[in-house]
Motif scaffolding. Structure first.
Motif, PDB file in Angstrom:
ATOM      1  N   ASP A 145       0.875  -4.518  -8.134  1.00  0.00           N
ATOM      2  CA  ASP A 145      -0.523  -4.121  -8.205  1.00  0.00           C
ATOM      3  C   ASP A 145      -0.606  -2.625  -7.886  1.00  0.00           C
ATOM      4  O   ASP A 145       0.042  -2.148  -6.954  1.00  0.00           O
ATOM      5  CB  ASP A 145      -1.338  -4.920  -7.188  1.00  0.00           C
ATOM      6  CG  ASP A 145      -2.799  -4.529  -7.199  1.00  0.00           C
ATOM      7  OD1 ASP A 145      -3.555  -5.100  -7.985  1.00  0.00           O
ATOM      8  OD2 ASP A 145      -3.174  -3.631  -6.393  1.00  0.00           O
ATOM      9  N   PRO A 146      -1.380  -1.854  -8.647  1.00  0.00           N
ATOM     10  CA  PRO A 146      -1.395  -0.400  -8.435  1.00  0.00           C
ATOM     11  C   PRO A 146      -1.923   0.043  -7.083  1.00  0.00           C
ATOM     12  O   PRO A 146      -1.632   1.160  -6.655  1.00  0.00           O
ATOM     13  CB  PRO A 146      -2.297   0.103  -9.583  1.00  0.00           C
ATOM     14  CG  PRO A 146      -3.069  -1.085 -10.036  1.00  0.00           C
ATOM     15  CD  PRO A 146      -2.192  -2.261  -9.791  1.00  0.00           C
ATOM     16  N   VAL A 147      -2.676  -0.806  -6.397  1.00  0.00           N
ATOM     17  CA  VAL A 147      -3.217  -0.435  -5.086  1.00  0.00           C
ATOM     18  C   VAL A 147      -2.437  -1.091  -3.957  1.00  0.00           C
ATOM     19  O   VAL A 147      -1.847  -0.420  -3.102  1.00  0.00           O
ATOM     20  CB  VAL A 147      -4.713  -0.800  -4.992  1.00  0.00           C
ATOM     21  CG1 VAL A 147      -5.242  -0.461  -3.599  1.00  0.00           C
ATOM     22  CG2 VAL A 147      -5.515  -0.070  -6.059  1.00  0.00           C
ATOM     23  N   SER A 148      -2.401  -2.420  -3.944  1.00  0.00           N
ATOM     24  CA  SER A 148      -1.766  -3.137  -2.833  1.00  0.00           C
ATOM     25  C   SER A 148      -0.252  -3.147  -2.929  1.00  0.00           C
ATOM     26  O   SER A 148       0.443  -3.370  -1.950  1.00  0.00           O
ATOM     27  CB  SER A 148      -2.266  -4.580  -2.787  1.00  0.00           C
ATOM     28  OG  SER A 148      -1.759  -5.327  -3.890  1.00  0.00           O
ATOM     29  N   ARG A 149       0.280  -2.922  -4.136  1.00  0.00           N
ATOM     30  CA  ARG A 149       1.724  -2.975  -4.437  1.00  0.00           C
ATOM     31  C   ARG A 149       2.280  -4.397  -4.396  1.00  0.00           C
ATOM     32  O   ARG A 149       3.487  -4.583  -4.482  1.00  0.00           O
ATOM     33  CB  ARG A 149       2.540  -2.084  -3.481  1.00  0.00           C
ATOM     34  CG  ARG A 149       2.082  -0.642  -3.446  1.00  0.00           C
ATOM     35  CD  ARG A 149       2.141   0.007  -4.812  1.00  0.00           C
ATOM     36  NE  ARG A 149       1.867   1.428  -4.742  1.00  0.00           N
ATOM     37  CZ  ARG A 149       1.707   2.210  -5.813  1.00  0.00           C
ATOM     38  NH1 ARG A 149       1.789   1.686  -7.020  1.00  0.00           N
ATOM     39  NH2 ARG A 149       1.458   3.482  -5.678  1.00  0.00           N
ATOM     40  N   GLU A 150       1.426  -5.389  -4.266  1.00  0.00           N
ATOM     41  CA  GLU A 150       1.909  -6.766  -4.275  1.00  0.00           C
ATOM     42  C   GLU A 150       2.299  -7.162  -5.696  1.00  0.00           C
ATOM     43  O   GLU A 150       1.585  -6.850  -6.662  1.00  0.00           O
ATOM     44  CB  GLU A 150       0.825  -7.707  -3.749  1.00  0.00           C
ATOM     45  CG  GLU A 150       1.287  -9.149  -3.644  1.00  0.00           C
ATOM     46  CD  GLU A 150       0.249 -10.023  -2.955  1.00  0.00           C
ATOM     47  OE1 GLU A 150       0.364 -11.259  -3.066  1.00  0.00           O
ATOM     48  OE2 GLU A 150      -0.659  -9.479  -2.300  1.00  0.00           O
ATOM     49  N   THR A 202       2.618  -8.957  -9.068  1.00  0.00           N
ATOM     50  CA  THR A 202       1.599  -9.683  -9.807  1.00  0.00           C
ATOM     51  C   THR A 202       2.189 -10.188 -11.112  1.00  0.00           C
ATOM     52  O   THR A 202       2.903  -9.452 -11.802  1.00  0.00           O
ATOM     53  CB  THR A 202       0.396  -8.758 -10.097  1.00  0.00           C
ATOM     54  OG1 THR A 202      -0.114  -8.256  -8.857  1.00  0.00           O
ATOM     55  CG2 THR A 202      -0.695  -9.490 -10.851  1.00  0.00           C
ATOM     56  N   ARG A 250       9.657   5.712  -7.221  1.00  0.00           N
ATOM     57  CA  ARG A 250       8.413   4.944  -7.337  1.00  0.00           C
ATOM     58  C   ARG A 250       8.564   3.518  -6.827  1.00  0.00           C
ATOM     59  O   ARG A 250       7.567   2.835  -6.598  1.00  0.00           O
ATOM     60  CB  ARG A 250       7.976   4.890  -8.809  1.00  0.00           C
ATOM     61  CG  ARG A 250       7.468   6.197  -9.382  1.00  0.00           C
ATOM     62  CD  ARG A 250       7.125   6.025 -10.850  1.00  0.00           C
ATOM     63  NE  ARG A 250       6.121   4.969 -11.039  1.00  0.00           N
ATOM     64  CZ  ARG A 250       5.918   4.355 -12.204  1.00  0.00           C
ATOM     65  NH1 ARG A 250       6.671   4.660 -13.252  1.00  0.00           N
ATOM     66  NH2 ARG A 250       4.983   3.423 -12.303  1.00  0.00           N
ATOM     67  N   GLU A 286       5.536   5.820   0.817  1.00  0.00           N
ATOM     68  CA  GLU A 286       5.204   7.212   1.118  1.00  0.00           C
ATOM     69  C   GLU A 286       5.413   7.508   2.607  1.00  0.00           C
ATOM     70  O   GLU A 286       5.940   8.563   2.983  1.00  0.00           O
ATOM     71  CB  GLU A 286       3.758   7.512   0.710  1.00  0.00           C
ATOM     72  CG  GLU A 286       3.515   7.561  -0.785  1.00  0.00           C
ATOM     73  CD  GLU A 286       3.469   6.185  -1.453  1.00  0.00           C
ATOM     74  OE1 GLU A 286       3.465   5.151  -0.732  1.00  0.00           O
ATOM     75  OE2 GLU A 286       3.446   6.136  -2.694  1.00  0.00           O
ATOM     76  N   TYR A 342       0.827  -1.202   0.000  1.00  0.00           N
ATOM     77  CA  TYR A 342       0.000   0.000   0.000  1.00  0.00           C
ATOM     78  C   TYR A 342       0.869   1.262   0.000  1.00  0.00           C
ATOM     79  O   TYR A 342       1.632   1.485  -0.929  1.00  0.00           O
ATOM     80  CB  TYR A 342      -1.001  -0.038   1.158  1.00  0.00           C
ATOM     81  CG  TYR A 342      -1.952  -1.201   1.045  1.00  0.00           C
ATOM     82  CD1 TYR A 342      -3.046  -1.155   0.185  1.00  0.00           C
ATOM     83  CD2 TYR A 342      -1.723  -2.375   1.776  1.00  0.00           C
ATOM     84  CE1 TYR A 342      -3.898  -2.248   0.054  1.00  0.00           C
ATOM     85  CE2 TYR A 342      -2.578  -3.461   1.645  1.00  0.00           C
ATOM     86  CZ  TYR A 342      -3.661  -3.399   0.782  1.00  0.00           C
ATOM     87  OH  TYR A 342      -4.486  -4.478   0.646  1.00  0.00           O
ATOM     88  N   ASP A 343       0.793   2.072   1.041  1.00  0.00           N
ATOM     89  CA  ASP A 343       1.487   3.365   1.050  1.00  0.00           C
ATOM     90  C   ASP A 343       2.757   3.345   1.894  1.00  0.00           C
ATOM     91  O   ASP A 343       3.188   4.385   2.405  1.00  0.00           O
ATOM     92  CB  ASP A 343       0.556   4.466   1.533  1.00  0.00           C
ATOM     93  CG  ASP A 343      -0.004   4.202   2.928  1.00  0.00           C
ATOM     94  OD1 ASP A 343       0.224   3.096   3.463  1.00  0.00           O
ATOM     95  OD2 ASP A 343      -0.679   5.106   3.474  1.00  0.00           O
TER      96      ASP A 343
END
Length: 257
Positions: free
Chosen positions: A203-208, A210, A188, A181, A177-178
């Motif tokens: 993954d664009p949200v979880s960052r796991e 894929t 990035r 940040e 996730y974040d």
């Protein structure tokens, strides 16, 4: 499927060659690359010869714009300094070029990689009493933190692709996730992992990480079996284009020198 780097993926190219070619292709369109020795150096030098002729290769020793005629043996290889546009001090490489985010891509490898792209080059096992003591961090933590993007190049297998690294040498996406940040990291993070059988992206949200692409002759099941966690798979998994004759010829010349 038992293919591994160096074994034949097809009659025309090996799994190791497919990995180097696909990693080199990823550098097309980029202008500067902080290069690690080993697999990343092979891919970066191939990219400069085929896909990104204007790519500026930067090595931790202070060589900027190195154009080695052969693959360097280490960051201290004299070929890097002899062919560089400039040679600066190590503090300048880090303080002026790397940490302010002036470098497009950092290219790394590791002994262990986890589901969130964290890298281990320090120890296998407990830190105080490890089973194996690895080479250490070098500049990798700063590369992972500050380059605009990070590419990772590793051979795919259960010893490398682990659910949680034994030691976080270089932060990818932390706990997901974040996390980056919250840590205040500039870059990035790892946007692509290229292996000898597949390509993974966060993954664009979880960052796991894929699975987004498999190399020719590889099935999704093969990649999942070689991964030490329940690997996420994209809805559509592409197949990597095989190496061209030019890519193979240039790569083989590089590795023969």
């Amino acid at each position: 499927m038992s293919e591994r780097a160096g074994e034949s993926m097809s009659p025309d190219f090996t799994a190791a060659e497919m990995m180097s070619v696909e990693a080199a292709r990823a550098l097309a369109g980029h202008t500067s690359c902080f290069v690690g020795i080993g697999l990343p150096s092979t891919a970066a030098n191939l990219a400069r010869r085929v896909h990104a002729p204007g790519l500026v290769l930067i090595y931790e020793s202070g060589a900027i714009g190195a154009k080695p005629s052969r693959l360097p043996l280490s960051i201290g290889d004299g070929e890097l300094a002899e062919t560089a546009d400039a040679v600066v001090s190590v503090p300048e490489v880090f303080n002026y070029w790397l940490q302010p985010g002036r470098i497009d891509v950092g290219f790394l490898s590791a002994a262990q990689l986890d589901r969130f792209g964290n890298l281990n080059t320090t120890v296998i096992g407990g830190y105080d009493d490890p089973r194996v003591r690895l080479p250490g961090s070098g500049g990798a933590p700063e590369i992972a933190a500050s380059c605009r993007e990070v590419f990772i190049m590793v051979r795919h297998g259960l010893r490398t692709f682990v659910d949680r690294v034994d030691f976080v040498t270089s932060v990818g996406f932390g706990d997901g996730y974040d996390s980056r940040e919250k840590l205040g990291l500039r870059g990035r993070g790892p946007v692509r992992v290229v292996t000898d059988i597949a390509v993974l992206e966060p993954d664009p949200v979880s960052r796991e990480l894929t699975l987004t692409r498999v190399h020719p002759g590889v099935d999704v099941a093969d990649v999942r079996a070689a991964t030490g966690w329940d690997l996420k798979v994209a809805d559509e998994v592409a197949v990597t284009e095989p190496p061209t004759d030019e890519e193979l010829a240039v790569l083989r010349r590089l590795e023969e020198q």
